[in-house]
Design an enzyme around this catalytic site. Structure first.
Site, PDB file in Angstrom:
ATOM      1  N   ASN A   7       0.863  -1.187   0.000  1.00 23.70           N
ATOM      2  CA  ASN A   7       0.000   0.000   0.000  1.00 23.70           C
ATOM      3  C   ASN A   7       0.904   1.244   0.000  1.00 23.70           C
ATOM      4  O   ASN A   7       1.666   1.464   0.953  1.00 23.70           O
ATOM      5  CB  ASN A   7      -0.883  -0.057   1.252  1.00 23.70           C
ATOM      6  CG  ASN A   7      -1.822   1.116   1.344  1.00 23.70           C
ATOM      7  OD1 ASN A   7      -1.457   2.237   1.026  1.00 23.70           O
ATOM      8  ND2 ASN A   7      -3.030   0.875   1.806  1.00 23.70           N
ATOM      9  N   HIS A  10       0.977   5.762   2.021  1.00 28.47           N
ATOM     10  CA  HIS A  10       1.785   6.458   3.030  1.00 28.47           C
ATOM     11  C   HIS A  10       2.897   7.291   2.401  1.00 28.47           C
ATOM     12  O   HIS A  10       3.371   8.254   3.000  1.00 28.47           O
ATOM     13  CB  HIS A  10       2.336   5.447   4.040  1.00 28.47           C
ATOM     14  CG  HIS A  10       1.242   4.577   4.595  1.00 28.47           C
ATOM     15  ND1 HIS A  10       0.359   5.028   5.543  1.00 28.47           N
ATOM     16  CD2 HIS A  10       0.843   3.332   4.261  1.00 28.47           C
ATOM     17  CE1 HIS A  10      -0.536   4.074   5.791  1.00 28.47           C
ATOM     18  NE2 HIS A  10      -0.255   3.039   5.030  1.00 28.47           N
ATOM     19  N   HIS A  43      -5.451   3.562  -1.964  1.00 30.53           N
ATOM     20  CA  HIS A  43      -6.794   3.904  -1.465  1.00 30.53           C
ATOM     21  C   HIS A  43      -7.098   5.319  -1.926  1.00 30.53           C
ATOM     22  O   HIS A  43      -6.501   6.279  -1.444  1.00 30.53           O
ATOM     23  CB  HIS A  43      -6.802   3.811   0.065  1.00 30.53           C
ATOM     24  CG  HIS A  43      -8.153   4.045   0.676  1.00 30.53           C
ATOM     25  ND1 HIS A  43      -8.381   3.904   2.025  1.00 30.53           N
ATOM     26  CD2 HIS A  43      -9.349   4.417   0.135  1.00 30.53           C
ATOM     27  CE1 HIS A  43      -9.661   4.182   2.287  1.00 30.53           C
ATOM     28  NE2 HIS A  43     -10.259   4.504   1.153  1.00 30.53           N
ATOM     29  N   ARG A  45      -9.258   7.996  -1.471  1.00 25.49           N
ATOM     30  CA  ARG A  45     -10.304   8.425  -0.533  1.00 25.49           C
ATOM     31  C   ARG A  45     -11.132   9.533  -1.148  1.00 25.49           C
ATOM     32  O   ARG A  45     -10.654  10.283  -1.998  1.00 25.49           O
ATOM     33  CB  ARG A  45      -9.673   8.907   0.774  1.00 25.49           C
ATOM     34  CG  ARG A  45      -8.953   7.813   1.538  1.00 25.49           C
ATOM     35  CD  ARG A  45      -8.494   8.318   2.896  1.00 25.49           C
ATOM     36  NE  ARG A  45      -9.609   8.397   3.806  1.00 25.49           N
ATOM     37  CZ  ARG A  45      -9.866   7.515   4.782  1.00 25.49           C
ATOM     38  NH1 ARG A  45      -9.070   6.489   4.971  1.00 25.49           N
ATOM     39  NH2 ARG A  45     -10.909   7.666   5.558  1.00 25.49           N
ATOM     40  N   ARG A  49      -7.094  12.791   0.443  1.00 27.31           N
ATOM     41  CA  ARG A  49      -6.109  13.331   1.395  1.00 27.31           C
ATOM     42  C   ARG A  49      -4.692  12.828   1.131  1.00 27.31           C
ATOM     43  O   ARG A  49      -3.728  13.419   1.570  1.00 27.31           O
ATOM     44  CB  ARG A  49      -6.515  13.009   2.827  1.00 27.31           C
ATOM     45  CG  ARG A  49      -6.418  11.541   3.173  1.00 27.31           C
ATOM     46  CD  ARG A  49      -6.597  11.308   4.649  1.00 27.31           C
ATOM     47  NE  ARG A  49      -7.973  11.473   5.063  1.00 27.31           N
ATOM     48  CZ  ARG A  49      -8.484  10.819   6.121  1.00 27.31           C
ATOM     49  NH1 ARG A  49      -7.723  10.018   6.827  1.00 27.31           N
ATOM     50  NH2 ARG A  49      -9.749  10.980   6.440  1.00 27.31           N
ATOM     51  N   GLU A  70      -8.479   0.446  -3.565  1.00 25.51           N
ATOM     52  CA  GLU A  70      -9.365   0.506  -2.393  1.00 25.51           C
ATOM     53  C   GLU A  70     -10.240   1.730  -2.530  1.00 25.51           C
ATOM     54  O   GLU A  70      -9.737   2.822  -2.840  1.00 25.51           O
ATOM     55  CB  GLU A  70      -8.538   0.705  -1.120  1.00 25.51           C
ATOM     56  CG  GLU A  70      -8.061  -0.545  -0.484  1.00 25.51           C
ATOM     57  CD  GLU A  70      -7.261  -0.218   0.773  1.00 25.51           C
ATOM     58  OE1 GLU A  70      -7.541   0.791   1.450  1.00 25.51           O
ATOM     59  OE2 GLU A  70      -6.340  -0.969   1.055  1.00 25.51           O
ATOM     60  N   THR A 101      -8.646   3.548   7.911  1.00 26.70           N
ATOM     61  CA  THR A 101      -9.889   2.770   7.905  1.00 26.70           C
ATOM     62  C   THR A 101     -10.074   2.072   9.256  1.00 26.70           C
ATOM     63  O   THR A 101      -9.274   1.233   9.639  1.00 26.70           O
ATOM     64  CB  THR A 101      -9.843   1.720   6.774  1.00 26.70           C
ATOM     65  OG1 THR A 101      -9.281   2.334   5.618  1.00 26.70           O
ATOM     66  CG2 THR A 101     -11.222   1.205   6.463  1.00 26.70           C
ATOM     67  N   GLU A 151     -11.034  -9.402   2.461  1.00 30.27           N
ATOM     68  CA  GLU A 151      -9.810  -8.967   3.134  1.00 30.27           C
ATOM     69  C   GLU A 151     -10.155  -8.830   4.604  1.00 30.27           C
ATOM     70  O   GLU A 151     -10.990  -7.993   4.982  1.00 30.27           O
ATOM     71  CB  GLU A 151      -9.277  -7.642   2.586  1.00 30.27           C
ATOM     72  CG  GLU A 151      -7.978  -7.258   3.319  1.00 30.27           C
ATOM     73  CD  GLU A 151      -7.373  -5.936   2.885  1.00 30.27           C
ATOM     74  OE1 GLU A 151      -7.601  -5.498   1.744  1.00 30.27           O
ATOM     75  OE2 GLU A 151      -6.660  -5.343   3.726  1.00 30.27           O
ATOM     76  N   HIS A 191      -4.031  -4.497   7.637  1.00 31.84           N
ATOM     77  CA  HIS A 191      -4.199  -3.385   8.583  1.00 31.84           C
ATOM     78  C   HIS A 191      -3.345  -3.602   9.828  1.00 31.84           C
ATOM     79  O   HIS A 191      -3.566  -4.557  10.569  1.00 31.84           O
ATOM     80  CB  HIS A 191      -5.646  -3.150   8.989  1.00 31.84           C
ATOM     81  CG  HIS A 191      -5.888  -1.681   9.244  1.00 31.84           C
ATOM     82  ND1 HIS A 191      -5.453  -1.041  10.371  1.00 31.84           N
ATOM     83  CD2 HIS A 191      -6.447  -0.724   8.464  1.00 31.84           C
ATOM     84  CE1 HIS A 191      -5.776   0.235  10.292  1.00 31.84           C
ATOM     85  NE2 HIS A 191      -6.365   0.459   9.144  1.00 31.84           N
TER      86      HIS A 191
HETATM   87  N1  PXP Z   1      -6.032  -2.880   3.863  1.00 27.39           N
HETATM   88  C1  PXP Z   1      -6.943  -1.879   3.965  1.00 27.39           C
HETATM   89  C2  PXP Z   1      -8.328  -2.151   3.482  1.00 27.39           C
HETATM   90  C3  PXP Z   1      -6.588  -0.624   4.463  1.00 27.39           C
HETATM   91  O1  PXP Z   1      -7.515   0.365   4.547  1.00 27.39           O
HETATM   92  C4  PXP Z   1      -5.253  -0.403   4.869  1.00 27.39           C
HETATM   93  C5  PXP Z   1      -4.859   0.941   5.382  1.00 27.39           C
HETATM   94  O2  PXP Z   1      -4.787   1.872   4.378  1.00 27.39           O
HETATM   95  C6  PXP Z   1      -4.334  -1.462   4.724  1.00 27.39           C
HETATM   96  C7  PXP Z   1      -4.763  -2.687   4.246  1.00 27.39           C
HETATM   97  C8  PXP Z   1      -2.894  -1.299   5.086  1.00 27.39           C
HETATM   98  O3  PXP Z   1      -2.779  -1.035   6.442  1.00 27.39           O
HETATM   99  P1  PXP Z   1      -1.394  -0.581   7.024  1.00 27.39           P
HETATM  100  O4  PXP Z   1      -1.021   0.697   6.358  1.00 27.39           O
HETATM  101  O5  PXP Z   1      -1.678  -0.436   8.494  1.00 27.39           O
HETATM  102  O6  PXP Z   1      -0.395  -1.665   6.722  1.00 27.39           O
END
Ligand code: PXP
Length: 238
Positions: A7, A10, A43, A45, A49, A70, A101, A151, A191
């Site tokens: 992901n 970040h 993601h 959003r 953001r 996402e 999330t 998921e 997550h």
């Molecule tokens: N899966 C989903 C659906 C999420 O919303 C997130 C957070 O953006 C993640 C996975 C990844 O989570 P993390 O950044 O805590 O590894």
């Protein structure tokens, strides 16, 4: 072999801290592919953001692995998914005030709406994953609305303070995974997963893919993206 979808939200969060053009999530995605990830997650959003529409467009065109988009189950995002045609969409609940999330989708209250929404995505050959709490009833609901993938939200497992609580959460993930597999759905998890808590999850045979962002991108600040990705890949397929 289990897969890792990185992901890159970040990276975009850091960029947005300065409203600048760096660091670039597109570059992160392409480099991560070189270092062995099996897919890229973004993601988009509703408040944009971190990830922007342009990031999704460019990443979707340039990556060679699978894109997991996402998004909230709303019309605006459906149109974007039609244009982008990712391999897979993960439907997540979205609240403007949340930092990330917070919980899984409540399928029950939106059952008819989600069934139609998923049908529309299927008509465009997009696989649909639902981000849900590791709860057997919710897994059954996901099956009823024709999800291809669940998921499982690993937030409660990742945030558990005591070993006992963490083990309790792990068992919920094991049971939910088994139920999903029996119903013919693929199982992903994500997550809050990090280098310290991944080992027990990696032992769960029904989980095929991990969606991980924050821990890998954080680690990469100190050790570089190559080592951060490869260290996690080793732990996933130990
Ligand atoms: N899966 C989903 C659906 C999420 O919303 C997130 C957070 O953006 C993640 C996975 C990844 O989570 P993390 O950044 O805590 O590894």
């Amino acid at each position: 072999m289990k897969s890792l979808s990185l992901n890159v939200d970040h990276v975009a969060t850091l960029r947005e801290a300065r409203k600048d053009n760096m660091p670039d999530p597109v570059t992160a995605a392409l480099m991560a592919e070189k270092f062995g990830v099996n897919g890229i997650t973004v993601h988009l959003r509703e408040d944009r953001r971190h990830i922007h529409d342009r990031d999704v467009e460019i990443i979707s065109k340039l990556i060679k692995t699978d894109l997991n988009l996402e998004m909230a189950a709303v019309d605006e995002m459906l149109k974007i998914a039609y244009n982008i045609r990712p391999k897979m969409v993960t439907l997540v609940p979205e609240k403007r005030e949340e930092i990330t999330t917070e919980g899984g989708l409540d399928i029950i209250i939106k059952k008819d709406y989600l069934t139609d929404f998923i049908k529309n995505l299927h008509n465009s050959n997009i696989l649909v994953s639902l981000f849900i709490d590791p709860d057997i009833d919710m897994v059954k609901q996901a099956h009823k609305v024709n999800a291809d993938i669940v998921e499982l939200h690993t937030g409660a497992y990742s945030n558990a303070i005591s070993d006992k609580d963490q083990y309790k959460e792990l068992l919920k993930i094991v049971d939910a995974s088994r139920t999903a597999t029996k119903l013919g759905m693929e199982v992903h998890a994500g997550h809050g997963i990090n280098y310290h808590n991944i080992a027990p999850l990696a032992q769960i045979k029904d989980i095929e893919e991990f969606a991980i962002g924050h821990s890998i991108i954080s680690h990469s600040i100190f050790v570089g993206l190559e080592k951060a990705v490869k260290d996690m890949l080793k732990l996933i397929n130990i």
